[in-house]
Scaffold this active site. Structure first.
Site, mmCIF file in Angstrom:
data_model
loop_
_atom_site.group_PDB
_atom_site.id
_atom_site.type_symbol
_atom_site.label_atom_id
_atom_site.label_comp_id
_atom_site.label_asym_id
_atom_site.label_seq_id
_atom_site.Cartn_x
_atom_site.Cartn_y
_atom_site.Cartn_z
ATOM 1 N N CYS A 42 0.811 -1.223 0.000
ATOM 2 C CA CYS A 42 0.000 0.000 0.000
ATOM 3 C C CYS A 42 0.843 1.271 0.000
ATOM 4 O O CYS A 42 0.330 2.358 -0.275
ATOM 5 C CB CYS A 42 -0.944 0.000 1.191
ATOM 6 N N HIS A 59 -3.159 7.180 2.184
ATOM 7 C CA HIS A 59 -3.606 5.867 1.707
ATOM 8 C C HIS A 59 -5.014 5.628 2.240
ATOM 9 O O HIS A 59 -5.290 5.824 3.422
ATOM 10 C CB HIS A 59 -2.639 4.798 2.207
ATOM 11 N N ASN A 64 -10.103 -0.136 -0.005
ATOM 12 C CA ASN A 64 -8.635 -0.087 0.013
ATOM 13 C C ASN A 64 -8.123 -0.694 -1.298
ATOM 14 O O ASN A 64 -8.244 -1.896 -1.509
ATOM 15 C CB ASN A 64 -8.123 -0.871 1.217
#
Length: 326
Positions: free
Chosen positions: A120, A253, A283
């Site tokens: 990520c 993020h 996500n």
């Protein structure tokens, strides 16, 4: 005179199939798992996500996002002299997704192309590498992409993780400039935390060894993420000779609204200064920051001349931040 890496174009792409929490709950119910829109929203802030069709790869998503970024930059694909793709879900073991993307873009200039794998944090890592390449004079225009098909590595028998992730791609074009662009970057990793977020499988002898689906200790990730993101943000601001008061937009993020809210509080920023897409995208790992950045730019939130802090944290454990003058 300092040579900066400036963002001159952004782009993003989400696969057409959109699943609301209710859609996903109905699918999970067929497996005997119970969840609900209320349960997911309360814990994560996620309301929907996009899943790619079975025959769609990371390079396919990257291609669409890249076309939009290149168009926004007002250049041709062959004007790019470096491609970096951040992904944890590549098309193949090799060659790189970046090389495949180069071919799909129809580029004839044989520029270097490679992938970055920092989960990520991948887009922040890739931006930092691109910045260094431009500052050194090794590249003039760089296409940086975050692209993921995380739906392929989810355990749909684990409701604590499969509701969190989605697929998508985001891209930026960077260009060497005398105008301020990327002002400072900060990267870190701590491999001692490998077990709290990982896909512990690999291919060997035509077989899958280990477990090829995502495993996560949510509480451990949350606690560590909030701590390291604040430190990375402050270190990046210090390098640039700036403070949290200089931040126009925070684009973190997009993993969990609670982590994002906590990070904003530590930086004394209201949520009005945070670009939020986690509610609609879930996500999307390395794609989440460039997806949110492009959303911010195209919605008119993020404007030229503003100072934007990008920050990510992911499996590895990896984390980092990039401070950008748009």
């Amino acid at each position: 005179m300092r040579r900066y890496a400036r963002i001159i174009g952004t782009g993003s792409y989400l696969p057409p199939r959109r699943l609301t929490n209710n859609d996903l709950a109905a699918e999970l119910a067929q497996r005997g798992l119970e969840t609900s829109d209320e349960w997911i929203v309360e814990r994560t802030g996620i309301r929907a996500r996009h899943f790619a069709a079975p025959d769609v790869t990371s390079s396919d998503l990257a291609l669409e996002a890249s076309k939009k970024a290149i168009e926004a930059a007002g250049i041709a694909a062959d004007d790019i002299d470096l491609i970096i793709v951040a992904t944890s879900t590549p098309d193949m073991v090799f060659p790189s997704t970046a090389a495949i993307l180069q071919h799909k873009l129809g580029m004839a200039n044989h520029c270097p192309a490679f992938d970055v794998q920092a989960v990520c944090s991948g887009f922040v890592y890739a931006l930092t590498v691109a910045d260094s390449m431009i500052q050194s004079g090794a590249a003039k225009r760089v296409l940086v992409v975050g692209s993921e098909v995380f739906s392929r590595i989810l355990d749909f028998n684990d409701r604590t993780t499969c509701v969190l992730f989605g697929d998508g791609a985001g891209a930026v074009v960077l260009e060497a400039s005398e105008e301020p662009g990327i002002l400072a970057t900060e990267l870190h990793a701590d491999g001692s935390h490998v077990g709290i977020l990982c896909v512990p499988g690999n291919v060997s002898g035509g077989q899958i060894l280990g477990d090829p689906v995502l495993k996560m200790d949510g509480q451990a990730v949350f606690k560590l993420a909030v701590s390291v993101l604040d430190k990375a943000a402050r270190a990046t601001l210090e390098k640039a000779g700036m403070t949290d008061a200089d931040i126009d937009w925070l684009i973190p993020h997009q993993a969990n609204i609670r982590i994002m809210q906590s990070t904003a509080r530590k930086l004394k920023l209201s949520m009005d200064k945070v670009v939020v897409t986690v509610d609609q995208h879930g996500n999307t790992s390395a794609a989440s920051i460039p997806l949110a950045l492009d959303h911010g730019v195209r919605s008119g939130q993020v404007k030229k001349g503003q100072t934007v802090l990008l920050e990510g944290v992911g499996g590895g454990f990896t984390w980092g931040a990039v401070l950008v003058k748009m």
